[in-house]
Design a protein around this motif. Structure first.
Motif, short mmCIF file in Angstrom:
data_model
loop_
_atom_site.label_atom_id
_atom_site.label_comp_id
_atom_site.label_asym_id
_atom_site.label_seq_id
_atom_site.Cartn_x
_atom_site.Cartn_y
_atom_site.Cartn_z
N TRP A 87 -4.08 -5.51 -15.86
CA TRP A 87 -2.74 -4.70 -16.11
C TRP A 87 -3.25 -3.35 -16.95
O TRP A 87 -2.70 -2.47 -16.85
N ASN A 88 -3.93 -3.56 -17.91
CA ASN A 88 -4.17 -2.45 -18.74
C ASN A 88 -5.20 -1.63 -18.63
O ASN A 88 -5.44 -0.45 -19.09
N PRO A 135 -7.03 1.48 -17.03
CA PRO A 135 -6.51 2.66 -16.13
C PRO A 135 -7.31 3.10 -14.93
O PRO A 135 -7.04 3.80 -13.84
N ASN A 136 -8.49 2.51 -14.64
CA ASN A 136 -9.21 2.61 -13.38
C ASN A 136 -9.01 1.47 -12.65
O ASN A 136 -10.02 1.19 -11.45
N VAL A 137 -8.07 0.70 -12.40
CA VAL A 137 -7.50 -0.32 -11.49
C VAL A 137 -6.28 0.29 -10.84
O VAL A 137 -5.38 0.37 -11.57
N LEU A 138 -6.35 0.14 -9.61
CA LEU A 138 -5.29 0.50 -8.70
C LEU A 138 -4.81 -1.03 -8.35
O LEU A 138 -5.51 -1.97 -7.69
N LEU A 139 -3.61 -1.52 -8.78
CA LEU A 139 -3.18 -2.91 -8.56
C LEU A 139 -1.85 -3.07 -7.80
O LEU A 139 -0.96 -2.38 -8.00
N SER A 140 -1.89 -3.94 -6.67
CA SER A 140 -0.66 -4.18 -5.88
C SER A 140 -0.55 -5.78 -5.80
O SER A 140 -1.43 -6.57 -5.85
N PRO A 141 0.77 -6.00 -5.79
CA PRO A 141 1.30 -7.60 -5.77
C PRO A 141 0.76 -8.28 -4.49
O PRO A 141 1.87 -8.84 -4.05
#
Length: 392
Positions: free
Chosen positions: A342-343, A345-351
């Protein structure tokens, strides 16, 4: 003229197979890997609708158990009796074994189970044990990891799934994720927030290499779009074709092994995981695998979360081995709020929703009703066979 030439040549008894060489403009679909695969598997972009023998007689009745949530309207085509095709009827609906009158079902001899409940593993195993009349199990999803069991692995029943329904939206997401990092959208977003007009260089996808781990229906759909962008594609699959001419979209297709996994990760600018979750793939992408990744590569996961060791992934993102990651699936879902992902910045996260269109599950149910059920009652070969022991 071409059809006449082919007919004439084929009529000659002296003609050898090697002598019949057709021009390059064959009628093969762009990402068809073989005629056999095309006949066995369905894809909503490529497969002609209702390509069964509609005038063939009904040779057996489909007596269906719906292992599903009665309140899920995506199952309406099965759970509402009026929408089933000729020769098919619904015997019972339930989400657990307690919802079914097993003694009554033994008398009625159901032969089909439609599976759409997320907690179907044990109820399905119980149904298969109690009802030996079951001939066919169909999963409404592409993955079958939620129903695998020793009982399913040993069943005499045919198992099929809904692959081909979800691939196009996941392919769109994959290429969006590649562009997200190639054009540095995180920086662009920050600059907009700061009203900062600073130009910077971006990367092209053209000429970059997309490595696909798990080259099934989703992987091929991604390869199709990657080719449209001018990317090179390499892939890893359980059985590699004899030559790359078996798949026009790939520069190379490797047979699955640790060495070939490391080779693919080392040559790929974008690494896509679209593999199913099986005992062999669980934890496959570990610290050693990420250590072989090309520096500054991007990792994308649309397969299953437990294929990836998330601690190893986080380390690779923190130490600079990976430029970034786009993740739609996770080891634990929902992703715990304590996760470091979650923290970053270089991660694109989707549920786990990048294939979740308004109609995607309805379409998956309709495939069962309009494509495979008519084949079953006519005694024709079912589409999308799955090996329950292998898990896909």
């Amino acid at each position: 003229g071409l059809l006449f030439m082919v007919s004439f040549l084929c009529a000659s008894k002296s003609l050898t197979r090697a002598a019949l060489v057709l021009p390059r403009f064959s009628f093969r679909p762009l990402y068809q890997t073989s005629t056999l695969l095309k006949m066995q598997y369905w894809n909503r972009e490529e497969s002609p609708p209702q390509k069964y023998t509609s005038n063939a007689p009904i040779v057996k009745h489909a007596k269906i158990i719906s292992l599903s949530d009665v309140n899920d309207d995506a199952n309406a085509a099965v759970n509402q009796h009026g929408e089933l095709p000729q020769g098919a009827s619904l015997l019972a609906i339930g989400g657990s074994i307690d919802d079914f009158d097993i003694e009554d079902l033994k008398q009625r001899e159901p032969n089909v189970v439609f599976v759409a409940h997320p907690k179907a593993r044990q109820p399905l195993a119980d149904l298969l044990t109690a009802l030996p009349s079951i001939e066919w199990v169909h999963a409404r999803s592409a993955g079958i990891d939620f129903i695998t069991s020793p009982t399913l692995s040993s069943t005499h029943a045919t198992v099929t799934n809904a692959k081909g329904t979800f691939s196009s939206t996941l392919a769109e997401y994959t290429l969006m994720a590649c562009s997200y990092f190639a054009k540095n959208i995180p920086r662009l977003t920050l600059q907009k927030q700061d009203k900062n007009w600073s130009k910077y260089s971006v990367l092209e996808l053209r000429g970059a290499t997309l490595g696909i781990i798990g080259y099934g229906d989703i992987g091929r759909a991604c390869a199709k779009l990657a080719n449209a962008y001018g990317m090179n594609v390499v892939a890893l699959r359980r059985r590699a074709p004899p030559t790359t001419t078996e798949d026009e979209l790939c520069r190379a297709v490797y047979e699955s092994s640790r060495d070939n996994l490391y080779k693919l990760m080392g040559e790929s600018d974008y690494i896509l995981c679209s593999a199913p979750l099986t005992p062999e793939t669980r934890g496959m992408l570990d610290a050693e695998a990420f250590a072989h990744a090309k520096r500054d590569s991007v990792f994308i996961n649309v397969g299953r979360g437990p294929i990836v060791n998330e601690n190893a992934l986080i380390d690779a993102l923190l130490n600079g081995r990976l430029k970034g990651a786009a993740l739609d699936v996770f080891e634990t879902e929902p992703l715990p709020t304590s996760s470091e992902l979650w923290n970053l910045p270089n991660v694109l996260l989707s549920p786990h929703n990048m294939d979740q269109t308004d109609t995607f599950m309805h379409e998956a149910t309709e495939f069962f009703v309009t494509e495979n059920l008519p084949r079953f009652v006519r005694g024709e070969t079912l589409l999308n066979p799955v090996d329950p022991a292998a898990g896909y």
